[in-house]
Scaffold this motif. Structure first.
Motif, mmCIF file in Angstrom:
data_model
loop_
_atom_site.group_PDB
_atom_site.id
_atom_site.type_symbol
_atom_site.label_atom_id
_atom_site.label_comp_id
_atom_site.label_asym_id
_atom_site.label_seq_id
_atom_site.Cartn_x
_atom_site.Cartn_y
_atom_site.Cartn_z
ATOM 1 N N GLN A 127 0.921 -1.231 -0.024
ATOM 2 C CA GLN A 127 0.046 -0.120 -0.020
ATOM 3 C C GLN A 127 0.958 1.272 -0.086
ATOM 4 O O GLN A 127 1.709 1.302 0.834
ATOM 5 N N TYR B 214 0.914 5.639 -0.492
ATOM 6 C CA TYR B 214 0.370 6.744 -0.633
ATOM 7 C C TYR B 214 1.240 7.962 -0.675
ATOM 8 O O TYR B 214 2.302 7.811 0.006
ATOM 9 N N LEU C 36 -2.204 -1.338 -3.821
ATOM 10 C CA LEU C 36 -3.034 -0.424 -3.777
ATOM 11 C C LEU C 36 -1.921 1.044 -3.731
ATOM 12 O O LEU C 36 -1.021 1.131 -2.881
ATOM 13 N N LYS D 211 -2.049 5.099 -4.233
ATOM 14 C CA LYS D 211 -2.963 6.291 -4.321
ATOM 15 C C LYS D 211 -2.024 7.684 -4.341
ATOM 16 O O LYS D 211 -1.236 7.338 -3.375
ATOM 17 N N ARG D 212 -2.270 8.601 -5.216
ATOM 18 C CA ARG D 212 -1.770 9.688 -5.581
ATOM 19 C C ARG D 212 -0.048 9.495 -5.651
ATOM 20 O O ARG D 212 0.779 10.047 -4.810
#
Length: 184
Positions: free
Chosen positions: A154, A156, A171, A173-174
């Protein structure tokens, strides 16, 4: 002077009581200290606060630890780990505001979290759950999550050079990938 002595005595007593109760300890590591010895002496769950500077040792983490940059009010210098870093064992480890100048290998059965870290050379992982927030990976990242469905990555607000993923759950994100991105 007496007030300072009383405060120091109280601090020592609290630290001693925490050790007797089996609670996690916080240890400050100076740039001149043997960092691997501090890592080896730490118990699972302890926190090591590193004073700014460059630590040139090759390091092996076998216990889950929290590893923090101890930025002082006087100095805004980073903590640099100049040797190779191997993260092994089981449990949750956490690294914050650390510059990894050499390669990093993560081969453990647990969760490893990186927050606001800079990686200047390749990072390889095998079997660990990786959590990344606000990091910069300037070189390649190879993530092998093929060992089971519970492993994942994950990320971010993270910048990757090259990212290669083999299996698992991912995952992003951004995130930004400036080089190649590959997977099965």
């Amino acid at each position: 002077m007496r007030k300072i002595s009383i405060k120091i005595a109280m601090f020592v007593a609290l630290c001693f009581a925490a050790v007797l109760n089996g609670k996690a300890a916080t240890n400050i590591v100076l740039n001149s200290d043997d960092l691997q010895a501090a890592i080896n002496a730490a118990s699972p769950g302890d926190t090591l606060v590193l004073q700014p500077g460059t630590y040139m040792q090759n390091l092996v983490f076998t216990n889950p630890l929290t590893f923090l940059c101890g930025v002082t009010a006087i100095s805004n210098q980073p903590v640099n780990l100049g040797g190779t870093v191997q993260i092994q064992g089981a449990g949750a480890s956490f690294f914050q505001q650390i510059t990894f100048m050499n390669s990093v290998g993560v081969q453990c059965t647990g969760t490893v979290s990186f927050v606001k870290c800079l990686f200047q050379n390749p990072v390889t992982t095998f079997g660990a759950t990786l959590l990344s927030s606000s990091n910069t990976f300037q070189s390649s990242v190879a993530v092998d999550l093929s060992t089971g469905a519970t492993t994942n990555l994950q990320a971010y607000d993270t910048s990757f050079g090259t990212l290669t993923i083999n299996g698992g759950k991912v995952l992003l994100k951004r995130c930004q990938i400036t080089g190649a991105f590959g997977g099965p």
